[in-house]
Motif scaffolding. Structure first.
Motif, PDB file in Angstrom:
ATOM      1  N   PRO A  33      30.482  40.393  44.210  1.00 27.04           N
ATOM      2  CA  PRO A  33      30.853  41.639  44.891  1.00 27.04           C
ATOM      3  C   PRO A  33      31.859  42.440  44.061  1.00 27.04           C
ATOM      4  N   ALA A  34      32.064  43.663  44.464  1.00 26.01           N
ATOM      5  CA  ALA A  34      33.038  44.530  43.789  1.00 26.01           C
ATOM      6  C   ALA A  34      34.446  44.002  44.023  1.00 26.01           C
ATOM      7  N   LEU A  35      35.291  44.159  43.026  1.00 25.77           N
ATOM      8  CA  LEU A  35      36.682  43.747  43.134  1.00 25.77           C
ATOM      9  C   LEU A  35      37.422  44.737  44.023  1.00 25.77           C
ATOM     10  N   ASP A  36      38.093  44.227  45.021  1.00 29.75           N
ATOM     11  CA  ASP A  36      38.887  45.060  45.923  1.00 29.75           C
ATOM     12  C   ASP A  36      40.237  45.332  45.266  1.00 29.75           C
ATOM     13  N   PRO A  37      40.594  46.608  45.045  1.00 24.86           N
ATOM     14  CA  PRO A  37      41.881  46.916  44.428  1.00 24.86           C
ATOM     15  C   PRO A  37      43.073  46.407  45.234  1.00 24.86           C
TER      16      PRO A  37
END
Length: 109
Positions: A33-37
């Motif tokens: 999944p996309a990295l959560d900032p």
């Protein structure tokens, strides 16, 4: 070797080869999944979605020409919206992102 055992051997050889060939598809890794900032680790590494948003006071060596797309750890395809970063365990990051572990492509690892 009798013809019967030769036939059995060849069948087992073909079945083993087919299993090995198909095994790579079974073990293929799905995209992360996309990295959560806002992820604690991402925050600790100073990760930002846009390199221009990096905190200059905390990271004085940062420059706006540093971004994920020109980092050794980023392996996204050209023009992709997101790509995997090995530093963040293969999670997806934007090519415009930045973190304090930025390693320019071509620089010694």
């Amino acid at each position: 070797m009798t013809p019967n055992s030769r036939r059995t051997f060849l069948f087992q050889l073909a079945a083993g080869a087919a299993t090995l060939g198909l095994g790579r598809f079974a073990l293929a890794e799905e995209a992360k999944p996309a990295l959560d900032p806002n992820d604690a680790y991402a925050k600790a590494m100073g990760f930002v979605v846009n390199t221009a948003d990096a905190d200059a006071a905390k990271f004085p060596k940062h420059s706006t020409d540093q971004s994920c797309v020109n980092c050794q750890l980023y392996s996204g395809a050209d023009g992709a919206e997101l790509g995997p970063c090995s530093f963040f365990g293969g999670r997806q990051v934007p090519p415009t992102g930045w973190c304090r572990n930025h390693k320019p492509k071509g620089a010694p690892a």
